[in-house]
Design a protein around this motif. Sequence first.
Motif, PDB file in Angstrom:
ATOM      1  N   LEU A  52       0.672  -1.163   0.015  1.00 18.50           N
ATOM      2  CA  LEU A  52      -0.061   0.041  -0.026  1.00 18.50           C
ATOM      3  C   LEU A  52       0.785   1.004  -0.063  1.00 18.50           C
ATOM      4  N   LEU A  53       2.040   1.268   0.510  1.00 19.60           N
ATOM      5  CA  LEU A  53       2.887   2.323   0.673  1.00 19.60           C
ATOM      6  C   LEU A  53       3.988   2.261  -0.310  1.00 19.60           C
ATOM      7  N   GLY A  54       4.070   1.161  -1.232  1.00 18.55           N
ATOM      8  CA  GLY A  54       4.976   0.861  -2.078  1.00 18.55           C
ATOM      9  C   GLY A  54       6.370   0.686  -1.624  1.00 18.55           C
TER      10      GLY A  54
ATOM     11  N   ALA B  96      20.279  -0.821   2.347  1.00 19.15           N
ATOM     12  CA  ALA B  96      18.953  -0.620   1.980  1.00 19.15           C
ATOM     13  C   ALA B  96      18.659  -0.111   0.664  1.00 19.15           C
ATOM     14  N   GLN B  97      17.785  -0.639   0.041  1.00 21.92           N
ATOM     15  CA  GLN B  97      17.291  -0.038  -1.219  1.00 21.92           C
ATOM     16  C   GLN B  97      15.937   0.394  -1.248  1.00 21.92           C
ATOM     17  N   ASP B  98      15.325   0.617  -0.058  1.00 21.78           N
ATOM     18  CA  ASP B  98      14.103   1.133   0.114  1.00 21.78           C
ATOM     19  C   ASP B  98      14.171   2.294   1.316  1.00 21.78           C
ATOM     20  N   LEU B  99      13.502   3.383   0.921  1.00 24.76           N
ATOM     21  CA  LEU B  99      13.466   4.417   2.005  1.00 24.76           C
ATOM     22  C   LEU B  99      12.912   4.032   3.343  1.00 24.76           C
ATOM     23  N   LEU B 100      11.993   3.023   3.431  1.00 26.89           N
ATOM     24  CA  LEU B 100      11.354   3.022   4.796  1.00 26.89           C
ATOM     25  C   LEU B 100      12.530   1.939   5.497  1.00 26.89           C
ATOM     26  N   ILE B 101      12.831   1.173   4.895  1.00 22.26           N
ATOM     27  CA  ILE B 101      13.979   0.427   5.456  1.00 22.26           C
ATOM     28  C   ILE B 101      15.009   1.154   5.927  1.00 22.26           C
ATOM     29  N   PHE B 102      15.574   1.939   4.950  1.00 12.61           N
ATOM     30  CA  PHE B 102      16.838   2.843   5.399  1.00 12.61           C
ATOM     31  C   PHE B 102      16.159   3.703   6.576  1.00 12.61           C
ATOM     32  N   PHE B 103      15.112   4.404   6.873  1.00  9.31           N
ATOM     33  CA  PHE B 103      14.779   5.239   7.835  1.00  9.31           C
ATOM     34  C   PHE B 103      14.765   4.413   9.203  1.00  9.31           C
TER      35      PHE B 103
ATOM     36  N   ALA C 264       9.590  14.014   5.025  1.00  7.28           N
ATOM     37  CA  ALA C 264      10.017  14.198   3.660  1.00  7.28           C
ATOM     38  C   ALA C 264       9.852  12.701   3.037  1.00  7.28           C
ATOM     39  N   ILE C 265      10.362  11.620   3.618  1.00 10.94           N
ATOM     40  CA  ILE C 265       9.854  10.246   3.114  1.00 10.94           C
ATOM     41  C   ILE C 265       8.566  10.131   2.700  1.00 10.94           C
ATOM     42  N   GLN C 266       7.589  10.514   3.566  1.00 14.98           N
ATOM     43  CA  GLN C 266       6.121  10.290   3.041  1.00 14.98           C
ATOM     44  C   GLN C 266       5.853  11.364   2.048  1.00 14.98           C
ATOM     45  N   ILE C 267       6.340  12.368   1.720  1.00 13.22           N
ATOM     46  CA  ILE C 267       6.098  13.332   0.503  1.00 13.22           C
ATOM     47  C   ILE C 267       6.597  12.629  -0.418  1.00 13.22           C
ATOM     48  N   LEU C 268       7.809  12.202  -0.402  1.00 16.27           N
ATOM     49  CA  LEU C 268       8.439  11.462  -1.647  1.00 16.27           C
ATOM     50  C   LEU C 268       7.814  10.347  -2.221  1.00 16.27           C
ATOM     51  N   GLY C 269       7.220   9.475  -1.191  1.00  9.21           N
ATOM     52  CA  GLY C 269       6.722   8.066  -1.766  1.00  9.21           C
ATOM     53  C   GLY C 269       5.262   8.409  -2.256  1.00  9.21           C
ATOM     54  N   TRP C 270       4.630   9.307  -1.998  1.00  6.72           N
ATOM     55  CA  TRP C 270       3.407   9.733  -2.299  1.00  6.72           C
ATOM     56  C   TRP C 270       3.490  10.629  -3.648  1.00  6.72           C
TER      57      TRP C 270
ATOM     58  N   PRO D 299       2.403   4.836  -5.588  1.00 12.60           N
ATOM     59  CA  PRO D 299       3.265   5.144  -4.563  1.00 12.60           C
ATOM     60  C   PRO D 299       4.577   4.230  -4.623  1.00 12.60           C
ATOM     61  N   SER D 300       5.642   4.877  -4.477  1.00 16.18           N
ATOM     62  CA  SER D 300       6.948   3.923  -4.078  1.00 16.18           C
ATOM     63  C   SER D 300       7.902   4.559  -3.337  1.00 16.18           C
ATOM     64  N   LEU D 301       8.479   3.697  -2.534  1.00 15.91           N
ATOM     65  CA  LEU D 301       9.620   4.171  -1.556  1.00 15.91           C
ATOM     66  C   LEU D 301      10.911   3.528  -1.818  1.00 15.91           C
ATOM     67  N   SER D 302      10.833   2.794  -3.313  1.00 15.83           N
ATOM     68  CA  SER D 302      11.748   2.207  -3.496  1.00 15.83           C
ATOM     69  C   SER D 302      13.053   3.329  -4.142  1.00 15.83           C
ATOM     70  N   ILE D 303      14.272   3.407  -3.370  1.00 15.70           N
ATOM     71  CA  ILE D 303      15.407   4.346  -3.674  1.00 15.70           C
ATOM     72  C   ILE D 303      15.629   4.123  -5.237  1.00 15.70           C
ATOM     73  N   PRO D 304      15.892   3.386  -5.949  1.00 16.84           N
ATOM     74  CA  PRO D 304      16.106   3.260  -7.372  1.00 16.84           C
ATOM     75  C   PRO D 304      14.886   4.116  -8.016  1.00 16.84           C
ATOM     76  N   VAL D 305      13.883   3.845  -7.668  1.00 14.95           N
ATOM     77  CA  VAL D 305      12.552   4.560  -8.516  1.00 14.95           C
ATOM     78  C   VAL D 305      12.545   5.770  -8.044  1.00 14.95           C
ATOM     79  N   LEU D 306      12.796   6.193  -6.847  1.00 16.31           N
ATOM     80  CA  LEU D 306      12.688   7.811  -6.355  1.00 16.31           C
ATOM     81  C   LEU D 306      13.945   8.551  -7.072  1.00 16.31           C
TER      82      LEU D 306
END
Length: 553
Positions: free
Chosen positions: A74-76, A132-139, A182-188, A217-224
């Motif tokens: 749901l959060l990508g 980490a290659q995902d912002l949520l994992i990174f955080f 900022a992570i939430q803004i990016l993902g959305w 939505p996506s929290l993938s670092i490569p995608v973002l």
Amino acid sequence: MTEIFGFNILTLLIFAPIVGGVILLLLPKNKLIVRWSALGISILTGVLALTVFNNYVQQPGDFRMVVNTPWFPLLGSSWHLGVDGISAAMVLLTGLLTPLAVLISFEQEDRINTHMALLLIFEGPLFGVFVAQDLLIFFLFYELSLVPMYFLINQWGGPNRKYASAKFFIYSLGGSLGMLLAIQILGWSVSTIPADIVESVRLTSGAALQGYTAGSPSLSIPVLTALFPHLSGPFLGIDASTVKSLAFLGFFIAFAIKVPVWPFHTWLPDAHSEAPTAGSMLLAGVMLKLGAYGFLRLVIPMFPDVWIAPQNILGIQTNWAGIFAFLAMLSIILGAFAAWGQNDIKRLVAYSSVNHMGFVSIGLAVTAVAYGEMFMNGTTEHVQDAILATNGAVLQMFNHGLTSAAMFLLAGAIYHKTHTRDMRQYGGLWVKAPIFGGIFIFTSMASLGLPGLNGFVSEFLVVRGIWPVFTVLALISMLGLLITGSYILKGIRATLHGPFNLHWRNYNLELEAHEIVAIAPLLALILITGLAPNWILSVINESVTRLLVVLGG
């Protein structure tokens, strides 16, 4: 090799030390068993980190040993891990320093199970951030790393440990709140990018958008990294440029605190000086690198337009890259002056970290300029300078990890025997501890940047890279190098030279066997990297070049 015992090697790398720490908590309170069990687990984890590094060296290129499993669709967000040359170098550094920190903690007598467990549990999130290659994992791992270090300082630190641990935690956690928003803004926000732009980017981004569907939505670092710079038009009723600027500030402040960049550095001297020796080694050796790594992995590639957007500061036209470089220059100079003014040996080494990490930051400022220019204008004027500066910055991260850990080990060793950090009470200790004295001078010269030792290589690359881009700031920063020599010589003179303080005549001040064993690998790598840096520089350079030429272009 991407799997061991059916587990992805990077997943195993993260959780092995955490599980090892939990096992230590369950062991009987037998100091001998706990110490050697902790050392054994940390060595096995170190071997695993070395395996990851070696696997990448055998097959360099884009991210390797990748695992990508859905987690919060749901959060990508997904359990997405991978390593390139930059993260592989940091994984190796973490895997090396943790066993040495455990070994130096053999001197601990109080609640040894918990102390050793916290050192291992601290290692897991550090690995997590670097792979980490995902912002949520990174955080998640970025924040989890605070907890064990807080307790190490709070429970095993010096006289002012309560104040130092609280200040460390408040600064770090407070700075991260903006990053979370900022992570939430990016993902959305990436879900609002039109499909035609997504498809256009897909054609030039290689595998970055593989599996991504426009409008999601996506929290993938490569995608973002591929999509977020293309955000335009209104978002939540606000212009995209404003959204980007606010998100940029959230990341910038969080990572500036962690590096630390002046004036966000004031937590560091207290935390370093009050932490136990092992805590200081890992805090300076690895944890500071999380901020610099965050700048390089997230802030530079995701905000190329923000970095070079014109800014008017007190009537002076500049941009965020210039502001970052200016603050880094102040870190170099003021960190050196602050170190020069210290009589506490651990605070001297702590302020030297502000000084040395300033070179990392100013190198990354050049990276931001080059990346931003390529993205916005397609110009490659500063690409070669940025490649040199970024190589130097990442190598400086690795080198500072070695030298700062060695310096804190020595500072902790002398404190453990004298129970004072005041260098004015030392004096002439070389006659009583010649091995300590020789190693102290060796590591001090490495910190100083003596040619032939590791610090020279990385700082030379940084200075060469920043010179064409920030010439005036580079010139001013040379004053910091001059003062670096002053505080290094002050520490050597106060500790080793002058009349011998007869108060110590009946004390055994020489390094103990476990201290020599712990510092020996650091000394070897300091020398090897100074004489033949290409063993790791070539690994770093492959990914730095890819970042600036492939992604930036």
